[in-house]
Design an enzyme around this catalytic site. Sequence first.
Site, PDB file in Angstrom:
ATOM      1  N   ARG A   1       0.829  -1.205   0.000  1.00  0.00           N
ATOM      2  CA  ARG A   1       0.000   0.000   0.000  1.00  0.00           C
ATOM      3  C   ARG A   1       0.870   1.265   0.000  1.00  0.00           C
ATOM      4  O   ARG A   1       0.577   2.233  -0.688  1.00  0.00           O
ATOM      5  CB  ARG A   1      -0.825  -0.033   1.283  1.00  0.00           C
ATOM      6  CG  ARG A   1      -2.185   0.479   1.129  1.00  0.00           C
ATOM      7  CD  ARG A   1      -2.946   0.057   2.357  1.00  0.00           C
ATOM      8  NE  ARG A   1      -4.088   0.911   2.524  1.00  0.00           N
ATOM      9  CZ  ARG A   1      -4.997   0.729   3.461  1.00  0.00           C
ATOM     10  NH1 ARG A   1      -4.863  -0.252   4.317  1.00  0.00           N
ATOM     11  NH2 ARG A   1      -6.012   1.532   3.543  1.00  0.00           N
TER      12      ARG A   1
ATOM     13  N   ARG B   1     -10.384   3.885  -2.874  1.00  0.00           N
ATOM     14  CA  ARG B   1      -9.234   3.585  -2.021  1.00  0.00           C
ATOM     15  C   ARG B   1      -8.929   4.765  -1.124  1.00  0.00           C
ATOM     16  O   ARG B   1      -9.207   5.912  -1.486  1.00  0.00           O
ATOM     17  CB  ARG B   1      -7.984   3.304  -2.876  1.00  0.00           C
ATOM     18  CG  ARG B   1      -8.089   1.976  -3.509  1.00  0.00           C
ATOM     19  CD  ARG B   1      -6.915   1.577  -4.346  1.00  0.00           C
ATOM     20  NE  ARG B   1      -7.343   0.404  -5.087  1.00  0.00           N
ATOM     21  CZ  ARG B   1      -7.346  -0.823  -4.589  1.00  0.00           C
ATOM     22  NH1 ARG B   1      -6.899  -1.059  -3.377  1.00  0.00           N
ATOM     23  NH2 ARG B   1      -7.791  -1.833  -5.305  1.00  0.00           N
ATOM     24  N   ILE B   2      -8.331   4.434   0.018  1.00  0.00           N
ATOM     25  CA  ILE B   2      -7.918   5.487   0.946  1.00  0.00           C
ATOM     26  C   ILE B   2      -6.522   5.933   0.528  1.00  0.00           C
ATOM     27  O   ILE B   2      -5.638   5.102   0.335  1.00  0.00           O
ATOM     28  CB  ILE B   2      -7.851   4.941   2.399  1.00  0.00           C
ATOM     29  CG1 ILE B   2      -9.165   4.254   2.765  1.00  0.00           C
ATOM     30  CG2 ILE B   2      -7.509   6.061   3.380  1.00  0.00           C
ATOM     31  CD1 ILE B   2     -10.378   5.121   2.618  1.00  0.00           C
TER      32      ILE B   2
ATOM     33  N   ASN C   1     -13.344  15.207  -1.917  1.00  0.00           N
ATOM     34  CA  ASN C   1     -14.003  13.932  -2.209  1.00  0.00           C
ATOM     35  C   ASN C   1     -15.511  14.148  -2.236  1.00  0.00           C
ATOM     36  O   ASN C   1     -16.030  15.022  -1.538  1.00  0.00           O
ATOM     37  CB  ASN C   1     -13.657  12.937  -1.087  1.00  0.00           C
ATOM     38  CG  ASN C   1     -14.284  11.570  -1.297  1.00  0.00           C
ATOM     39  OD1 ASN C   1     -14.239  11.013  -2.395  1.00  0.00           O
ATOM     40  ND2 ASN C   1     -14.864  11.014  -0.243  1.00  0.00           N
TER      41      ASN C   1
ATOM     42  N   HIS D   1     -18.998  12.033  -1.485  1.00  0.00           N
ATOM     43  CA  HIS D   1     -19.411  10.806  -0.795  1.00  0.00           C
ATOM     44  C   HIS D   1     -20.942  10.720  -0.778  1.00  0.00           C
ATOM     45  O   HIS D   1     -21.614  11.716  -0.495  1.00  0.00           O
ATOM     46  CB  HIS D   1     -18.869  10.818   0.640  1.00  0.00           C
ATOM     47  CG  HIS D   1     -19.229   9.581   1.394  1.00  0.00           C
ATOM     48  ND1 HIS D   1     -18.586   8.375   1.195  1.00  0.00           N
ATOM     49  CD2 HIS D   1     -20.185   9.351   2.331  1.00  0.00           C
ATOM     50  CE1 HIS D   1     -19.140   7.462   1.982  1.00  0.00           C
ATOM     51  NE2 HIS D   1     -20.111   8.022   2.679  1.00  0.00           N
TER      52      HIS D   1
ATOM     53  N   ASP E   1      -8.859  14.228   4.451  1.00  0.00           N
ATOM     54  CA  ASP E   1      -7.726  14.124   5.376  1.00  0.00           C
ATOM     55  C   ASP E   1      -7.324  12.655   5.419  1.00  0.00           C
ATOM     56  O   ASP E   1      -7.772  11.869   4.581  1.00  0.00           O
ATOM     57  CB  ASP E   1      -8.073  14.715   6.757  1.00  0.00           C
ATOM     58  CG  ASP E   1      -9.214  13.963   7.427  1.00  0.00           C
ATOM     59  OD1 ASP E   1      -9.581  12.864   6.960  1.00  0.00           O
ATOM     60  OD2 ASP E   1      -9.736  14.483   8.434  1.00  0.00           O
TER      61      ASP E   1
ATOM     62  N   ASP F   1     -13.380   9.395   5.032  1.00  0.00           N
ATOM     63  CA  ASP F   1     -14.522  10.316   4.880  1.00  0.00           C
ATOM     64  C   ASP F   1     -14.708  11.211   6.115  1.00  0.00           C
ATOM     65  O   ASP F   1     -15.840  11.493   6.532  1.00  0.00           O
ATOM     66  CB  ASP F   1     -15.822   9.529   4.589  1.00  0.00           C
ATOM     67  CG  ASP F   1     -15.704   8.665   3.335  1.00  0.00           C
ATOM     68  OD1 ASP F   1     -15.062   9.124   2.373  1.00  0.00           O
ATOM     69  OD2 ASP F   1     -16.225   7.544   3.323  1.00  0.00           O
TER      70      ASP F   1
HETATM   71  C1  GRF Z   1     -20.357   8.395  -6.228  1.00  0.00           C
HETATM   72  O1  GRF Z   1     -21.625   8.074  -5.751  1.00  0.00           O
HETATM   73  C2  GRF Z   1     -19.508   9.002  -5.135  1.00  0.00           C
HETATM   74  O2  GRF Z   1     -20.252   9.617  -4.143  1.00  0.00           O
HETATM   75  C3  GRF Z   1     -18.800   7.810  -4.554  1.00  0.00           C
HETATM   76  O3  GRF Z   1     -18.551   6.967  -5.645  1.00  0.00           O
HETATM   77  C4  GRF Z   1     -19.553   7.162  -6.626  1.00  0.00           C
HETATM   78  C5  GRF Z   1     -18.850   7.371  -7.937  1.00  0.00           C
HETATM   79  O4  GRF Z   1     -19.755   7.373  -9.017  1.00  0.00           O
HETATM   80  N1  GRF Z   1     -17.600   8.218  -3.855  1.00  0.00           N
HETATM   81  P1  GRF Z   1     -19.268   7.741 -10.486  1.00  0.00           P
HETATM   82  O5  GRF Z   1     -18.101   6.828 -10.807  1.00  0.00           O
HETATM   83  O6  GRF Z   1     -18.864   9.178 -10.489  1.00  0.00           O
HETATM   84  O7  GRF Z   1     -20.435   7.472 -11.370  1.00  0.00           O
END
Ligand code: GRF
Length: 221
Positions: free
Chosen positions: A68, A94-95, A110, A112, A144, A148
């Site tokens: 990693r 991935r983180i 990011n 989420h 960070d 998330d």
């Molecule tokens: C999205 O729902 C985002 O929130 C999450 O991964 C998904 C990616 O979707 N982190 P896409 O590849 O942009 O269609």
Amino acid sequence: MDADARIVVLLSGQGSNLSALLRARTEGRLSASIVAVGSDRSAAPGLRHADAAEIPTFVCRPRDHGSRAHWNRALASQLAAFAPDLVVLAGLMRIVSQEVLDAASGRVINVHPSLLPSFPGLRAPEQALRAGVAISGCTVHWVDSGVDTGPILAQSAVPVLPEDSATSLHQRIQAEEHWLLPAVVERVLRGPLPAAGTRPSAATPLRALAEPIPAPPSRSP
Ligand code: GRF
């Protein structure tokens, strides 16, 4: 940040958020350029959107880098080569390490699919359904070194309907992501950005920026 700001997008999957950023750029809602798109998967469908838009792509696969730590080091160096002003994780599964954040001067955001801090990590829509919440949504946040956990920039809520599956809920959430992410990227790049090399803190949420995020067109009066 000027109109020549450089964005690198990292993804693992379909790339619908990358498409939303590209559309925003075409429609004049995003002034910065997407200078590269990277992935941890050579087969990620999102890379094809980049190809179609003639944006350079790169692939950094964990299996090519032993550990990693080595993968993170390779990703950091690939990112640094594009000298990004902002890195957008748009479905990177991935983180990333502090080394990667440092390669982007700490300017990594990011998107989420939940209203953080609820339901971090994998399968957020499924987590929301299991918890029985009536409202979910999406969050755009600074990254960070946690999962998330970075400071929240902006959120948008959607209802959770009784007949929802994880897929239908995720689709409703993604429709929000597709207007919120480009709007946040644009506002973030208009600054003030965190100084290079410093970690974004709770003192840099979007509400502290000069301009508020406009409502999506469908909600304008
Ligand atoms: C999205 O729902 C985002 O929130 C999450 O991964 C998904 C990616 O979707 N982190 P896409 O590849 O942009 O269609």
